[in-house]
Scaffold this active site. Structure first.
Site, mmCIF file in Angstrom:
data_model
loop_
_atom_site.group_PDB
_atom_site.id
_atom_site.type_symbol
_atom_site.label_atom_id
_atom_site.label_comp_id
_atom_site.label_asym_id
_atom_site.label_seq_id
_atom_site.Cartn_x
_atom_site.Cartn_y
_atom_site.Cartn_z
ATOM 1 N N SER A 147 5.410 38.121 -81.766
ATOM 2 C CA SER A 147 6.521 37.455 -82.435
ATOM 3 C C SER A 147 6.130 36.904 -83.803
ATOM 4 O O SER A 147 6.983 36.412 -84.542
ATOM 5 C CB SER A 147 7.070 36.325 -81.554
ATOM 6 N N LYS B 133 4.139 29.419 -83.468
ATOM 7 C CA LYS B 133 5.289 29.746 -84.308
ATOM 8 C C LYS B 133 5.090 29.183 -85.709
ATOM 9 O O LYS B 133 4.219 28.337 -85.948
ATOM 10 C CB LYS B 133 6.587 29.167 -83.703
#
Length: 405
Positions: free
Chosen positions: A65, A102
């Site tokens: 991701s 993230k």
């Protein structure tokens, strides 16, 4: 899409390539090359990548991701717990019980955790997540006192082995956890939740097997390599807050607090908060003019939330209040046999032990108990012995080092 999660087990840097050779002069592309004659000292790649060594942990990434941010599945990432969080940086955050990697982004005045891939999406509001390991010192309810000379602090890691296990598996927080001894024989560390279930230190594992099944107690085999590494990181962080420290055990350190004056409480609170930030380990701090009283103050800090983890008992009134309400068995160095002898003569509290005649203390418990009574009165009998931590395998000095006892 699979999230980029850091694995729960830390990665050792020993197998990573640490050094490269560099040439000190620019050379031509001709042949032969004289570069081999001008090699400088090797560059330590870890030293270049890591700013805060004792606050940095290595993780292996699972998932893609963050592929468009240059972080791919299987990559190694260095997580600096002391690093500054700001938009645009990659952060390791705790979200819904899992650690996720993230990019921190700011949109419409709010912080978000973002993925960076072909299937780009907003992962979560950062306000609903938690940057891994951040804590604040909070307010302090203890009262300052400047009358006591040369105060000593004892900083003690809370449920140390359990805290180490929880460091890499946040889902264990709030659940009963027990760490077992060699060969999984008996309990050597218990979380507060396990203590509340009545599991005692040293209790054989087979005796609380029914409780384990009934309450879902998580059992772990001892991982002393991990505990030693975390202990070294804690000791290194504490060493930045005083020129004199003594590593008393794998999870306890005495700290010389003299010279800080009215800043002493704030300094102790900052030390505690920095240890939590850099290593993820919760601690409590007790401050008093003697080692025995510092141990007692640390016990009070753990048992009384009013102190917010830092108990300053250099104030005589606060110390007297706590000593009158604490059982004598909680005093450092007073074992079960000595406690039984003291109860036979009517000494049941710490205050009563403090007030007993010194000759009687020597008669009951030799010179050791006599010194304990003197220290409870604020008379130092045990000095801080500065002991340095080792950067290598051990978290405390080895016996062959000159500073070790």
């Amino acid at each position: 899409m699979k999230h980029a999660l850091a694995i729960v087990e830390p990665v050792s840097v020993d197998f990573l390539i640490r050094e490269v050779r560099t040439a000190g002069l620019l050379v031509s592309a001709g042949f032969p090359s004289p570069a081999g004659d001008d090699l400088e000292d090797p560059i330590d790649l870890i030293a270049w990548m890591v700013r805060h060594e004792h606050a940095t942990f290595w993780y292996r990434v699972s998932g893609n991701s963050l592929c468009r941010a240059g972080t791919l599945d299987g990559d190694f990432v260095a997580i600096d717990r002391a690093g500054k969080v700001q938009p645009g940086r990659t952060v390791l955050a705790l979200h819904n019980g899992d650690m996720t990697l993230k990019v921190l982004a700011k949109r419409d005045g709010r912080l978000w955790l973002e993925a960076r891939s072909d299937d780009h999406y907003l992962h979560s509001l950062f306000s609903k997540a938690q940057r891994y390991g951040v804590s604040s010192p909070g307010s302090l309810a203890a009262i300052r006192s400047t009358n006591m000379p040369d105060p000593i602090a004892l900083i003690d890691c809370n449920n140390f082995y359990v805290s180490c296990e929880r460091l890499f598996d946040p889902r264990l927080r709030g659940k009963p956890v027990v760490v077992l001894s060699n060969n999984d024989g008996c309990a050597v560390a218990r979380s507060d939740e396990a203590k509340a279930l009545g599991i005692k230190m040293g209790e054989p594992a087979h005796l609380f097997r029914d409780k384990t099944k009934a309450h879902g107690i998580r059992l772990f085999s001892s991982n002393y390599a991990l505990y030693g590494d975390i202990s070294r990181r804690v000791a290194a962080t504490i060493a930045d807050f005083s020129p004199r420290t003594e590593i008393y055990s794998i999870d306890e350190t005495f700290v010389d607090m003299s010279g800080f004056g009215g800043r002493m409480l704030d300094h102790a609170a900052e030390m505690r908060a920095t240890v939590r930030q850099n290593t993820g380990i919760p601690t409590c701090v007790g401050i008093c003019p003697t080692k025995t009283m510092a141990k007692f103050a640390n016990f009070i800090a753990k048992k009384n939330p009013v102190f917010n983890g830092v108990a300053d008992l250099t104030d005589e009134k606060i110390a007297a209040y706590c000593m009158a309400r604490t059982d004598v068995s909680e005093v450092w160095g007073v074992g079960s046999k000595t406690t039984e002898k003291l109860r036979q003569i009517g000494i049941n509290t710490v205050a009563q032990l403090r007030d007993m005649p010194l000759p009687l203390a020597r008669q009951i418990g030799t010179v050791v108990l006599e010194r304990t009574v003197a220290e409870l009165r604020g008379i130092p009998c045990i000095e801080i012995k500065s002991r340095t931590w080792s950067r290598r395998a051990r978290a405390w000095p080895s016996p062959d080092r000159p500073e070790a006892r």
